[in-house]
Structures are given as structure tokens and as C-alpha cells.
Design an enzyme around this catalytic site. Structure first.
Site, short mmCIF file in Angstrom:
data_model
loop_
_atom_site.label_atom_id
_atom_site.label_comp_id
_atom_site.label_asym_id
_atom_site.label_seq_id
_atom_site.Cartn_x
_atom_site.Cartn_y
_atom_site.Cartn_z
N ALA A 162 123.89 65.39 67.76
CA ALA A 162 122.86 64.99 66.79
C ALA A 162 123.23 66.27 65.68
CB ALA A 162 121.48 65.12 67.07
N GLU A 201 126.03 61.08 74.55
CA GLU A 201 124.90 60.12 74.78
C GLU A 201 125.55 58.69 74.11
OE1 GLU A 201 122.04 62.71 73.59
OE2 GLU A 201 120.92 62.52 75.50
N GLU A 206 122.23 70.87 74.83
CA GLU A 206 121.33 70.77 74.14
C GLU A 206 120.46 72.04 74.59
OE1 GLU A 206 122.41 68.09 75.22
OE2 GLU A 206 122.03 66.40 73.86
C1 HXC Z 1 125.93 69.86 62.50
C2 HXC Z 1 127.91 70.65 63.34
C3 HXC Z 1 127.78 69.98 64.60
C4 HXC Z 1 126.14 69.77 64.81
C5 HXC Z 1 129.71 71.08 64.67
N1 HXC Z 1 129.13 71.10 63.39
N2 HXC Z 1 128.70 70.61 65.48
N3 HXC Z 1 127.23 70.39 62.33
N4 HXC Z 1 125.36 69.62 63.93
N5 HXC Z 1 126.19 69.20 65.96
C6 HXC Z 1 129.77 71.80 62.08
C7 HXC Z 1 129.90 73.32 62.21
O1 HXC Z 1 128.74 73.72 61.59
C8 HXC Z 1 131.03 73.36 61.06
O2 HXC Z 1 130.71 73.14 59.87
C9 HXC Z 1 131.97 72.26 61.50
O3 HXC Z 1 131.24 71.25 62.08
C10 HXC Z 1 133.16 72.44 62.59
O4 HXC Z 1 132.59 73.18 63.59
P1 HXC Z 1 133.05 74.56 63.96
O5 HXC Z 1 131.96 75.02 65.01
O6 HXC Z 1 133.70 75.39 63.18
O7 HXC Z 1 134.10 73.85 65.06
P2 HXC Z 1 134.75 74.56 66.27
O8 HXC Z 1 134.86 76.37 66.40
O9 HXC Z 1 135.99 73.98 66.62
O10 HXC Z 1 133.57 74.44 67.51
C11 HXC Z 1 133.46 73.02 67.95
C12 HXC Z 1 131.97 72.82 68.60
C13 HXC Z 1 131.12 73.53 67.98
C14 HXC Z 1 132.38 73.45 70.06
C15 HXC Z 1 131.84 71.27 68.77
O11 HXC Z 1 130.98 72.98 66.51
C16 HXC Z 1 129.63 73.24 68.53
O12 HXC Z 1 129.13 73.88 69.57
N6 HXC Z 1 128.85 72.39 67.86
C17 HXC Z 1 127.54 72.13 68.29
C18 HXC Z 1 127.70 71.10 69.65
C19 HXC Z 1 126.18 70.82 70.25
O13 HXC Z 1 125.15 71.90 70.51
N7 HXC Z 1 125.84 69.51 70.34
C20 HXC Z 1 124.51 68.95 70.54
C21 HXC Z 1 123.56 68.97 69.45
S1 HXC Z 1 121.80 68.70 69.97
P3 HXC Z 1 130.64 74.35 58.78
O14 HXC Z 1 130.37 73.67 57.44
O15 HXC Z 1 129.48 75.21 59.34
O16 HXC Z 1 131.98 75.11 59.11
C22 HXC Z 1 121.97 66.82 70.18
C23 HXC Z 1 120.56 66.23 70.53
C24 HXC Z 1 120.86 64.83 70.93
O17 HXC Z 1 122.80 66.21 70.11
C25 HXC Z 1 119.53 64.17 70.98
C26 HXC Z 1 118.65 64.58 70.34
C27 HXC Z 1 117.17 63.75 70.37
#
Ligand code: HXC
Length: 257
Positions: free
Chosen positions: A65, A111, A131
Site C-alpha cells: 500500500a 496480499e 508492515e
Molecule cells: C509508497 C513507495 C513504496 C510504498 C516504494 N516506494 N515502496 N512509495 N509506498 N509502499 C517508492 C519509494 O519511496 C521510492 O520513491 C521509489 O518507490 C523506489 O523505491 P526505493 O525504496 O528507492 O527502491 P529500492 O531501494 O530498490 O527498495 C525497494 C523496496 C523499498 C525494498 C521495495 O522501496 C521498500 O521497502 N518499500 C516499502 C515496502 C513496504 O514496507 N511495503 C508495505 C507497505 S504497508 P522516491 O520518490 O522516494 O524515490 C502495506 C499495508 C497493506 O502494504 C495493508 C493495509 C491495510
């Protein structure tokens, strides 16, 4: 309809949805959810579509998300707004959906893949429910569908530590049905979808419904449900065609009747 976050194609009887927010690794936001619901509803109503493939980019199926959208929300916002509530509709789709996963499938991305009927992964795929590292827990089925798919031990490991697992571990754990080289991913998914789309539609929908039923009811109720569906298919012309074609040593020509 023009989509802002999706690329939509039809290839013969297969609908293809490509998540397309490359700047955010296909993070799921409300526009994407709205558009995905719209296209899945339209594929459901489209008799020419027999199966759907959902995919992302080589780098990311979806990285979860959208954290930037979520960060400032409070309880009342998410509760009264039924935040992410509409995702149930994806899992409720009656036509088969294959997730073709390459790169990151994290949080809501993992998911979403699990809401599909099965997952074909490229060898670069990485699955996880991170998460917990954000101070929340999975909210779109990660603690439920992942547990049913891989069992308690691995679900606890993944959800409590937030670590990722690679494609090989995901296949061993039963989350993924097949792994293919990155460059073969879409061909493999499209072949599977096209195979399904050519079969008798009623039997395909009932097979999906029956397998999904197994997660909801006892074994004896599930077996009864399966047997009734099985018996009901003898009312179709496609059952006659399928069996006659076998006996005549030819390919069946299903009419979806
Ligand atoms: C918003 C995101 C994002 C996310 C990545 N980006 N994931 N933006 N929401 N979930 C954005 C980054 O901010 C960045 O933009 C660009 O995408 C590239 O990401 P990087 O981090 O620079 O890439 P990398 O170093 O290759 O790392 C990849 C990654 C990392 C390991 C996937 O991006 C990451 O950890 N992302 C978050 C994963 C996460 O925690 N997901 C769970 C979310 S909670 P900018 O503009 O900053 O360069 C969820 C809850 C669901 O899903 C249920 C809810 C009810």
C-alpha cells in the site's frame, strides 16, 4: 475508460492488467484500487474473457500500500473511510485470475497476489509482509491468506520479522505454483490463462468456487458442495462435448452451454 495507474489489454480470451505506477514501485493507492475494481468488473461482464492475468513490472509486482498516502491518516480516517475495504472484491471475482509476479511483492502487493487464484513467479520475485516494520500489521489478508498458504510457522516468521522470501522459498512453502525465468514470465502466465480460457466456462468457474469453498467449510460440507457442482455439470452441453470428443479422439469444441 482511460486508466491512470493500469495498462489494460485483451489478448484473445485473456484480459491482462499491468499495474503501472513505476515511480512508486506500483504501490497501491486509492486510484489504483478504484481502477482495478472497474476493470475486473468489466472483465467479469465480458463474455469474451475467460481468464485474467495481473502483473507488474520486472522490478516490482507491487511494493505494498502507498505509505506516503497512509502516513498522515488517523484511526477515524481509516475506520470511517473503510480504508482498503474494497479489496475484497478482487478476491470475489468469479473468473480465474493469475498473478504473474516479478520483483517485489510486499505488504499489500503480496496480499494482492494472494487474492489471485494462483501465482506464477519469476526467479527474481521477492515476497514479504513488512508492515510490522512500519508499526502496523497486514490489512488485506496477509495474516489470513498467507497462513492458509504457507502454514503457521512461516507466516509467523514472515509477518513478525517483516523479512522477504525469494521465489524458491515461496515455491517450497506452497505460495507460488511455478517459477520461471524472468523473460518467460508473461509467456508462461498467458499460456496458462489461455489454456483456462479455452475450457468450458461453467466447469472452470465451478472448480474455482469449489476450491475456494474448502477454506470456508468442514471437509464433509466441502465434499458435498463439490459433488453437487460435479453432478450439476452433467446438465451442460460442454460435458457431453468433452466426453464425446475424448471418445472420438479429437479436441473438444466447448460452447459455454
Ligand atoms: C509508497 C513507495 C513504496 C510504498 C516504494 N516506494 N515502496 N512509495 N509506498 N509502499 C517508492 C519509494 O519511496 C521510492 O520513491 C521509489 O518507490 C523506489 O523505491 P526505493 O525504496 O528507492 O527502491 P529500492 O531501494 O530498490 O527498495 C525497494 C523496496 C523499498 C525494498 C521495495 O522501496 C521498500 O521497502 N518499500 C516499502 C515496502 C513496504 O514496507 N511495503 C508495505 C507497505 S504497508 P522516491 O520518490 O522516494 O524515490 C502495506 C499495508 C497493506 O502494504 C495493508 C493495509 C491495510
Amino acid at each position: 475508460m482511460d486508466y491512470e495507474t493500469l495498462i489494460v489489454e485483451k489478448r484473445e480470451a485473456v484480459g491482462i492488467v499491468t499495474l503501472n505506477r513505476p515511480q512508486a514501485l506500483n504501490a497501491l493507492n486509492s486510484t489504483l484500487l478504484k481502477e482495478l475494481r472497474h476493470i475486473l468488473t468489466s472483465f467479469s461482464a465480458d463474455d469474451s474473457i475467460g481468464a485474467v492475468v495481473i502483473t507488474g513490472s520486472p522490478k516490482a509486482f507491487a511494493a505494498g500500500a502507498d505509505i506516503k498516502d497512509m502516513q498522515s491518516l488517523d484511526f477515524v480516517d481509516v475506520y470511517l473511510g473503510d480504508f482498503l475495504g474494497g479489496w475484497d472484491e478482487v478476491a470475489a471475482s468469479r473468473k480465474p485470475i493469475i498473478a504473474a509476479v516479478s520483483g517485489f511483492a510486499l505488504g499489500g502487493g503480496c496480499e494482492l497476489a494472494m487474492m489471485c487464484d494462483f501465482i506464477i513467479a519469476s526467479d527474481s520475485a521477492k515476497f514479504g509482509q513488512p508492515e510490522i516494520t512500519l508499526g502496523i500489521i497486514p490489512g488485506m489478508g496477509g495474516s489470513q491468506r498467507l497462513t492458509r498458504a504457507v502454514g503457521k510457522a512461516k507466516a509467523m516468521d514472515l509477518v513478525l520479522t517483516g523479512r522477504m522470501m525469494d521465489a524458491a522459498e515461496a515455491e517450497r512453502a506452497g505460495l507460488v505454483s511455478r517459477i520461471v525465468p524472468q523473460e518467460r514470465l508473461m509467456d508462461e502466465a498467458l499460456e496458462a490463462a489461455s489454456t483456462i480460457a479455452k475450457l468450458s466456462r461453467a466447469s472452470v468457474l465451478m472448480a474455482k468456487e469449489s476450491i475456494n469453498r474448502s477454506f470456508e467449510v468442514s471437509l464433509s460440507e466441502g465434499l458435498r458442495f463439490e459433488r453437487r457442482l460435479f453432478q450439476s455439470l452433467f446438465a451442460t452441453q460442454d460435458q457431453k462435448e468433452g466426453m464425446v470428443a475424448f471418445v472420438e479422439k479429437r479436441k473438444p469444441a466447448f460452447q459455454n452451454r
